[in-house]
Scaffold this motif. Structure first.
Motif, PDB file in Angstrom:
ATOM      1  N   TYR A  92       0.882  -1.178   0.000  1.00 31.30           N
ATOM      2  CA  TYR A  92       0.000   0.000   0.000  1.00 31.30           C
ATOM      3  C   TYR A  92       0.908   1.213   0.000  1.00 31.30           C
ATOM      4  O   TYR A  92       1.891   1.262   0.742  1.00 31.30           O
ATOM      5  CB  TYR A  92      -0.910  -0.001   1.226  1.00 31.30           C
ATOM      6  CG  TYR A  92      -1.941   1.110   1.226  1.00 31.30           C
ATOM      7  CD1 TYR A  92      -3.142   0.959   0.535  1.00 31.30           C
ATOM      8  CD2 TYR A  92      -1.714   2.295   1.910  1.00 31.30           C
ATOM      9  CE1 TYR A  92      -4.093   1.971   0.527  1.00 31.30           C
ATOM     10  CE2 TYR A  92      -2.653   3.316   1.902  1.00 31.30           C
ATOM     11  CZ  TYR A  92      -3.844   3.147   1.207  1.00 31.30           C
ATOM     12  OH  TYR A  92      -4.770   4.163   1.191  1.00 31.30           O
ATOM     13  N   ASP A 102      -4.958   0.575   9.728  1.00 35.17           N
ATOM     14  CA  ASP A 102      -5.397  -0.778   9.371  1.00 35.17           C
ATOM     15  C   ASP A 102      -4.553  -1.340   8.227  1.00 35.17           C
ATOM     16  O   ASP A 102      -4.259  -2.548   8.194  1.00 35.17           O
ATOM     17  CB  ASP A 102      -6.890  -0.810   9.024  1.00 35.17           C
ATOM     18  CG  ASP A 102      -7.245   0.038   7.817  1.00 35.17           C
ATOM     19  OD1 ASP A 102      -6.514   1.007   7.519  1.00 35.17           O
ATOM     20  OD2 ASP A 102      -8.272  -0.255   7.172  1.00 35.17           O
ATOM     21  N   LYS A 103      -4.108  -0.492   7.303  1.00 35.45           N
ATOM     22  CA  LYS A 103      -3.234  -0.953   6.220  1.00 35.45           C
ATOM     23  C   LYS A 103      -1.851  -1.322   6.755  1.00 35.45           C
ATOM     24  O   LYS A 103      -1.245  -2.312   6.320  1.00 35.45           O
ATOM     25  CB  LYS A 103      -3.110   0.117   5.132  1.00 35.45           C
ATOM     26  CG  LYS A 103      -4.366   0.319   4.311  1.00 35.45           C
ATOM     27  CD  LYS A 103      -4.692  -0.931   3.500  1.00 35.45           C
ATOM     28  CE  LYS A 103      -5.905  -0.739   2.612  1.00 35.45           C
ATOM     29  NZ  LYS A 103      -6.256  -1.979   1.876  1.00 35.45           N
ATOM     30  N   TRP A 104      -1.352  -0.521   7.687  1.00 32.67           N
ATOM     31  CA  TRP A 104      -0.087  -0.852   8.332  1.00 32.67           C
ATOM     32  C   TRP A 104      -0.153  -2.240   8.965  1.00 32.67           C
ATOM     33  O   TRP A 104       0.693  -3.093   8.726  1.00 32.67           O
ATOM     34  CB  TRP A 104       0.268   0.201   9.380  1.00 32.67           C
ATOM     35  CG  TRP A 104       1.404  -0.201  10.273  1.00 32.67           C
ATOM     36  CD1 TRP A 104       1.347  -0.976  11.396  1.00 32.67           C
ATOM     37  CD2 TRP A 104       2.786   0.138  10.100  1.00 32.67           C
ATOM     38  NE1 TRP A 104       2.598  -1.137  11.935  1.00 32.67           N
ATOM     39  CE2 TRP A 104       3.498  -0.474  11.164  1.00 32.67           C
ATOM     40  CE3 TRP A 104       3.492   0.899   9.161  1.00 32.67           C
ATOM     41  CZ2 TRP A 104       4.880  -0.338  11.312  1.00 32.67           C
ATOM     42  CZ3 TRP A 104       4.871   1.026   9.315  1.00 32.67           C
ATOM     43  CH2 TRP A 104       5.542   0.413  10.372  1.00 32.67           C
ATOM     44  N   GLU A 106      -2.217  -4.702   8.410  1.00 30.03           N
ATOM     45  CA  GLU A 106      -2.428  -5.770   7.428  1.00 30.03           C
ATOM     46  C   GLU A 106      -1.121  -6.143   6.740  1.00 30.03           C
ATOM     47  O   GLU A 106      -0.799  -7.329   6.572  1.00 30.03           O
ATOM     48  CB  GLU A 106      -3.466  -5.323   6.403  1.00 30.03           C
ATOM     49  CG  GLU A 106      -3.832  -6.387   5.393  1.00 30.03           C
ATOM     50  CD  GLU A 106      -4.865  -5.907   4.386  1.00 30.03           C
ATOM     51  OE1 GLU A 106      -5.443  -6.754   3.686  1.00 30.03           O
ATOM     52  OE2 GLU A 106      -5.096  -4.676   4.282  1.00 30.03           O
TER      53      GLU A 106
END
Length: 264
Positions: A92, A102-104, A106
């Motif tokens: 990302y 939340d991307k971190w 994941e």
């Protein structure tokens, strides 16, 4: 190596699929893993083409229980996992101040924590046999950094650290652990980055590839996934028994002649 078993995460497309085919061609039985809808069919096709046995898993690498189940089912079928290749990864791109937590989480979970979980799950079996190979597909971004990739860079640096610990702990048991650090490979992940940059900068795909993506490569071409597969196959062999704890760039000279092109 005929008859040995390799588990390769993220092996239904991209780099992982090239690795799977190279190992199958050398006689390995395979645990094929991926989330593509036709993943089971991909595994069957490899089995038929190369006359080997396969087991397919669609384990969610965000879930440690599913990772453990994948390994348990694989051991139930084959009795052993000789080679583990932690290849699955996600990306990302965002400036740090806008990077979603939340991307971190994941990216760290898939790129790093899952590799810890798979390694832990196969470890005891490798120790008992006093033979094993763990090959982590890191990245040139495991050895250097680029803007807007905080989680990816952190996860790939962490994967190299994990590799070194596995190498030390496995040294007395015939287990080696190494990391392969590719530069840019034209995978679906990179193709998405190219499309995003075309849209952002309003320039052609060729200009994005040559002036942005490959600017850091001394050799202005993408790394071949087949080259990565060949290196992985060598590291899995007895010829590589004294190679452990290394991080091997295959990056077109990026890290030797580090350009610092920006993406903005």
């Amino acid at each position: 190596m005929k008859g040995k078993v390799a588990l390769i995460t993220g092996s239904t497309s991209g780099i992982g699929l090239s690795i799977a085919k190279a190992f199958a061609n050398s006689g390995f039985n395979l645990v094929i893993h991926g989330l593509e809808p036709d993943g089971a069919e991909i595994a069957r096709n490899i089995e038929k083409e190369y006359q080997i046995e396969t087991h397919y898993s669609s384990a969610n690498l965000l879930n440690p229980a599913e990772i453990e189940q994948m390994v348990t089912e694989s051991l139930s079928k084959f009795g052993t996992i000789d080679v583990l290749i932690n290849n699955a990864g996600i990306q990302y791109v965002s400036a740090i101040e806008e990077f979603p937590l939340d991307k971190w989480n994941e990216i760290i979970s898939v790129n790093l924590t899952a590799s810890f979980c798979t390694s832990k799950a196969v470890w005891e079996g490798m120790k008992q046999k006093k033979w094993g190979r763990i090959i982590n597909i890191s990245s040139a971004h495991g050895l250097t950094a680029s803007e807007f990739k905080s989680a990816y860079v952190a996860s790939k640096h962490g994967l190299i650290g994990l590799t070194k610990v596995l190498a030390l702990e496995g040294a007395g048991f015939g287990i080696t652990a190494n990391a392969i650090c590719p530069g840019f490979v034209k995978t679906p992940l990179v193709e998405k980055q190219i499309a995003d940059l075309v849209s952002k900068h309003h320039i052609s795909e060729e200009e994005v590839v040559q002036n942005i993506i490959l600017q850091k490569h001394a050799i202005k071409d993408f790394v071949s996934s087949d080259s990565i597969a060949a290196l992985a196959l060598f590291l899995a062999s007895d010829h590589a028994s004294m190679i452990t704890g290394t991080s091997m760039p295959i990056d077109g000279g990026w890290l030797t002649f580090p350009g610092q092109a920006r993406y903005d």
